[in-house]
Structure formats: structure tokens, C-alpha cells
Design a protein around this motif. Structure first.
Motif, PDB file in Angstrom:
ATOM      1  N   UNK A   1       0.694  -1.308   0.141  1.00  0.00           N
ATOM      2  CA  UNK A   1       0.154   0.059   0.004  1.00  0.00           C
ATOM      3  C   UNK A   1       0.775   1.124   0.035  1.00  0.00           C
ATOM      4  N   UNK A   2       0.599   2.186  -0.726  1.00  0.00           N
ATOM      5  CA  UNK A   2       1.362   3.665  -0.888  1.00  0.00           C
ATOM      6  C   UNK A   2       1.335   4.244   0.306  1.00  0.00           C
ATOM      7  N   UNK A   3       0.436   4.161   0.971  1.00  0.00           N
ATOM      8  CA  UNK A   3       0.218   4.726   2.429  1.00  0.00           C
ATOM      9  C   UNK A   3       1.138   4.139   3.376  1.00  0.00           C
ATOM     10  N   UNK A   4       1.549   2.950   3.200  1.00  0.00           N
ATOM     11  CA  UNK A   4       2.629   2.308   4.259  1.00  0.00           C
ATOM     12  C   UNK A   4       3.942   2.956   3.958  1.00  0.00           C
TER      13      UNK A   4
ATOM     14  N   UNK B   1       0.499  11.193  -4.230  1.00  0.00           N
ATOM     15  CA  UNK B   1      -0.240  10.972  -3.343  1.00  0.00           C
ATOM     16  C   UNK B   1      -0.799  12.155  -2.448  1.00  0.00           C
ATOM     17  N   UNK B   2       0.464  12.861  -2.248  1.00  0.00           N
ATOM     18  CA  UNK B   2       0.138  13.950  -1.072  1.00  0.00           C
ATOM     19  C   UNK B   2      -0.775  15.219  -1.789  1.00  0.00           C
ATOM     20  N   UNK B   3      -0.399  15.172  -3.165  1.00  0.00           N
ATOM     21  CA  UNK B   3      -1.120  16.014  -4.129  1.00  0.00           C
ATOM     22  C   UNK B   3      -2.599  15.668  -4.167  1.00  0.00           C
ATOM     23  N   UNK B   4      -2.719  14.498  -4.453  1.00  0.00           N
ATOM     24  CA  UNK B   4      -4.131  13.953  -4.466  1.00  0.00           C
ATOM     25  C   UNK B   4      -4.778  14.192  -3.214  1.00  0.00           C
ATOM     26  N   UNK B   5      -4.328  13.769  -2.060  1.00  0.00           N
ATOM     27  CA  UNK B   5      -4.931  14.119  -0.866  1.00  0.00           C
ATOM     28  C   UNK B   5      -5.432  15.578  -0.626  1.00  0.00           C
TER      29      UNK B   5
END
Length: 287
Positions: free
Chosen positions: A107-110, A170-174
């Protein structure tokens, strides 16, 4: 020795036999049966090399102080055993590259799991490269094993950079999702499928009425509930659902990308495919 193809190299070593005291006038040396004058004992073997073939020749050597001497030559063609280097170098390097691909399925959040896995594979590849170079003569040209190890190191390093790109996106997407969520939480009449009526009392100005462009205005009617304000402006709000549908589609697309990023999906195919192509080219050239 030429180590440009090490450890897939073939070396040629020569053995020279010559008389020290007797010239060709006193002693003649020659091979009686040519290459058949020598034979290899099957019970004797070398630890790192395999004797592929040998060739015998004879020549005259001239020394200005004493004269001509007969000299016999034996040229051995030795091929290095590859199995030891497969176990100690190639196989561990390939495993490290394949281990770096595991992060594409995490998972990219891990963040701790993927970062620690990437750093571990990079350090292991550095240790393998250092160990190989420590046991080799210091030569100024590139060896075949260097090409394989450094390309493998590049693959491992690119997997770390791949997660850096995924983490940034992912940071930009969040951030975009947070903005959309904040906008959706604001009190508004967006998404109404029917016409609503908004009552404005008589304290509005002409500038206020001009700012309600695009809304339908009904004639002012008296209001029985509030007798002290006899005049009201009834504004019918009719909002198109196109903008709402666009936002829903954007949110749906973001939800699809929530668990696995597109870069990870492509990396699962591109990295193994590129490494397989490299191995096919490498082993076809050096073997």
C-alpha cells in the motif's frame, strides 16, 4: 590477464621450455607428435578454470651474447567456472532486484514499510558490489560483472525513486480531495433537481439584484406572515446539474485511485519486463 569479460572470460596462458646452457648447435628441442605429445589427466582439475584446449609450438630464441636456443611453447586455453559466481554474485543481485519489486504491491500509504524495503535493497546491492571489487585486481576498465551489478543497482535505486514519485503524487491527490471535501461541506443549494425560492426583504439594493445573474425573478408579492415588510423579492434558484455531475465523476475517479496508484500498476509490468530484456541481452553477449 584480461578481465573485461570477468567472470565469463576465457584466458590464454603459455608455458615455455628452453635450455639454459646449450644452444641449438648442441641441443634440439621439438614436439615429436605435435599436440598429441601432451595429454590431460582427468583426475586433475582446477578450482576456478576448465582447460578447454591446448596448442604446442616451437621457435628459436636469439640472445646476442650466446646465440640461438630452441624454445618449446604450450598455450593453454582456460575458461573460468561460472557456478561459483552465480551463487555468490549473480543470484543474490537478482534476488535483491526482485525484492525491490515487492514494494509495488505494498500500500502506498505504508511509508515505513516501503522506505525500509528500498533502503535495505540499496544497501545490500552496495555490499555485493564492494565485496566483488575487494576480491578483484584493481583494473581501470569495466568488467562484465560490473555491468550486471551496476545495472541491478540502478533498478533497485529506481524503485526507491518510484515510491518517492508515488508519495509526492499521493500528497497532491489528498490535498485535492481535502479541498473537494471542504467545498462539499459548505452549506449551499447545489445539486437541487427542482427550483427553490429565496425570499429577500426590501433592504436589498440594485447592485444586489444585478449580482443574481442567471436566476429567475418573480414579481414581488406581499407576505402575510411578515406584515411589517410588505415587499419581498422572490428569486427562483435553478442550478444546473452539470457541475455537480462533473464533481461526482472527479470524486469517483479519485476513489478508484485511492488504494493503488497508477505508477505502481505500470511499474509492476515495466520493471520486470525491462530487467528480463537486460538479462537476455547480457547473457547472449557474454556467454
Amino acid at each position: 590477464m584480461d578481465f573485461s569479460r570477468f567472470p565469463l572470460d576465457t584466458q590464454t596462458c603459455s608455458l615455455e621450455l628452453e635450455s639454459y646452457a646449450y644452444t641449438d648447435e648442441d641441443l634440439m628441442l621439438y614436439w615429436k607428435n605435435g599436440d598429441e605429445s601432451l595429454s590431460i589427466d582427468d583426475k586433475i582439475s582446477l578450482s576456478q578454470f576448465l582447460i578447454q584446449k591446448f596448442h604446442t609450438t616451437s621457435r628459436l630464441a636469439f640472445y646476442s651474447s650466446t646465440g640461438w636456443y630452441n624454445r618449446l611453447y604450450i598455450n593453454f586455453t582456460l575458461r573460468r567456472h561460472i557456478f561459483f559466481f552465480l551463487l555468490q554474485t549473480y543470484f543474490p543481485a537478482t534476488l535483491m532486484v526482485m525484492l525491490s519489486w515487492v514494494s509495488f504491491w505494498i500500500d502506498r500509504r505504508a511509508v515505513p514499510a516501503r522506505v525500509s524495503l528500498g533502503i535495505t535493497t540499496v544497501l545490500t546491492m552496495s555490499t555485493i558490489i564492494t565485496g566483488v571489487n575487494a576480491s578483484m585486481p584493481r583494473v581501470s576498465y569495466i568488467k562484465a560483472v560490473d555491468i550486471y551489478l551496476w545495472v541491478s543497482f540502478v533498478f533497485v535505486f529506481l524503485s526507491v525513486l518510484e515510491y518517492a514519485a508515488v508519495n509526492y503524487l499521493t500528497t497532491v491527490q489528498e490535498r485535492r480531495e481535502r479541498k473537494l471535501r471542504d467545498r462539499a461541506s459548505l452549506p449551499c443549494t447545489c445539486g437541487m433537481s427542482h427550483t427553490r425560492t429565496m425570499m429577500l426583504d426590501g433592504t436589498y439594493s440594485e447592485a444586489d439584484t444585478n449580482s443574481l445573474a442567471g436566476y429567475t425573478e418573480a414579481p414581488m408579492v406581499p407576505e402575510e406572515v411578515v406584515p411589517e415588510k410588505p415587499e419581498h423579492m422572490v428569486v427562483h434558484l435553478s442550478v444546473s446539474s452539470e457541475s455537480t455531475n462533473t464533481k461526482k465523476k472527479g470524486i469517483r475517479a479519485l476513489r478508484i485511485m485511492q488504494n493503488t496508484h497508477a505508477i505502481d500498476k505500470y511499474s509492476r509490468m515495466i520493471f520486470p519486463g525491462a530487467y528480463i530484456i537486460f538479462n537476455l541481452i547480457y547473457w547472449s553477449v557474454y556467454c
